[in-house]
Design an enzyme around this catalytic site. Structure first.
Site, mmCIF file in Angstrom:
data_model
loop_
_atom_site.group_PDB
_atom_site.id
_atom_site.type_symbol
_atom_site.label_atom_id
_atom_site.label_comp_id
_atom_site.label_asym_id
_atom_site.label_seq_id
_atom_site.Cartn_x
_atom_site.Cartn_y
_atom_site.Cartn_z
ATOM 1 N N ASP A 37 0.822 -1.197 0.000
ATOM 2 C CA ASP A 37 0.000 0.000 0.000
ATOM 3 C C ASP A 37 0.860 1.253 0.000
ATOM 4 O OD1 ASP A 37 -2.330 -1.397 -0.041
ATOM 5 O OD2 ASP A 37 -2.839 -1.096 2.065
ATOM 6 N N LYS A 59 -3.675 3.425 -2.711
ATOM 7 C CA LYS A 59 -4.752 4.341 -3.054
ATOM 8 C C LYS A 59 -4.495 5.676 -2.370
ATOM 9 C CE LYS A 59 -8.066 0.498 -3.026
ATOM 10 N NZ LYS A 59 -7.130 -0.505 -2.488
ATOM 11 N N MET A 173 -7.532 8.306 7.667
ATOM 12 C CA MET A 173 -7.665 8.700 6.257
ATOM 13 C C MET A 173 -8.699 9.817 6.093
ATOM 14 S SD MET A 173 -7.653 4.788 4.740
ATOM 15 C CE MET A 173 -8.850 4.244 5.971
#
Length: 263
Positions: A37, A59, A173
């Site tokens: 990631d 992402k 996030m």
């Protein structure tokens, strides 16, 4: 018959290599392929063998270059090639890491896999800053929430429950949606002067911290130009910050007096 490989869903912890579990470090050091990631620190990726193939699938807010369904298929393909695959995720694979979706896909395809837990970002940030996520007289509980939804859908959280001032709220996030999150918490009764902290790249040499309050933390974090993963801690426990200004220390002392009165 061709040998089927094995996939390890590994938690990379909050960023510092020495906060990896021993099992995680051993598996990274033996991996043939590391599917990682965006939140995995370069210091941890450096632990992979020189011959290992590193595949980034990270992402970013409103930017998903490799959809989750493709990541799932990639893990299956690599295992069918007989590879020893480490699927490396920041924090813990099962806390906002979508590890359970990958585990379900691997199980459905008959691929052997194991899950290796990691220290999640909230725990790492708490340890680094001295802000305990629970503390008698300040917070009787803690809730972890995600700051974004699948396909960037609107947030639909339990705002009334989250607005409890006796509960610490940790937002993962949430940098892009923090104005909305703070606004909803204020709308449902959380006081604007409740202390809040933003921590970027916790436990790494790039760590940055910002102490603010609920009604200004979103703007303050934007002005500070935080880069990398940002975690928000909202609640009275931020008074525990070991580099807190004098006003926060005074508030903490008052909180301790209230606790003693209720003991």
């Amino acid at each position: 018959m061709k040998r089927i490989g094995r996939v390890y869903l590994v938690g990379a912890g909050p960023g510092a290599p020495d906060l990896l579990t021993l099992r995680a470090a051993r598996l990274i050091g033996a991996a043939e392929v590391v599917v990682h990631d965006r939140l995995v620190s370069p210091e941890i990726l450096a632990l992979a063998p020189a011959a290992a193939r590193l595949i980034p699938v990270g992402k970013a807010p409103r930017n998903h270059p490799v959809p989750q369904e493709e990541i799932n298929r990639l893990l299956v393909r690599l295992a069918l090639q007989g590879r020893m695959v480490v699927r490396l995720k920041g924090g813990d694979p099962y806390i906002f890491g979508r590890g359970s979706e990958e585990a379900a896909e691997l199980h459905a395809e008959g691929i052997p896999f194991e899950v290796v837990p990691g220290i999640t970002a909230a725990q790492g940030a708490a340890a680094a800053t001295g802000v305990s996520l629970t503390h008698r007289g300040l917070a009787s509980g803690v809730r972890y929430v995600t700051g974004h939804c699948r396909a960037d859908a609107p947030l639909d959280l339990d705002w009334r429950g989250l607005a409890d001032p006796d509960t610490t709220v940790v937002v993962y996030m949430g940098a892009a949606n923090m104005p909305q999150i703070a606004g909803k918490l204020l709308e449902h009764g959380m006081p604007g002067d409740l202390p809040a902290m933003a921590i970027a790249s916790a436990t790494t040499p790039r760590e940055r911290r910002l102490v603010s309050r609920l009604d200004t933390v979103a703007d303050d974090a934007t002005r500070a130009g935080f880069d990398g993963p940002v975690l928000f801690i909202i609640g009275r426990v931020v008074w525990l910050y070991r580099e807190a200004p004098g006003e926060m220390v005074a508030r903490l002392a008052a909180g301790a007096q209230r606790e003693a009165a209720c003991a």
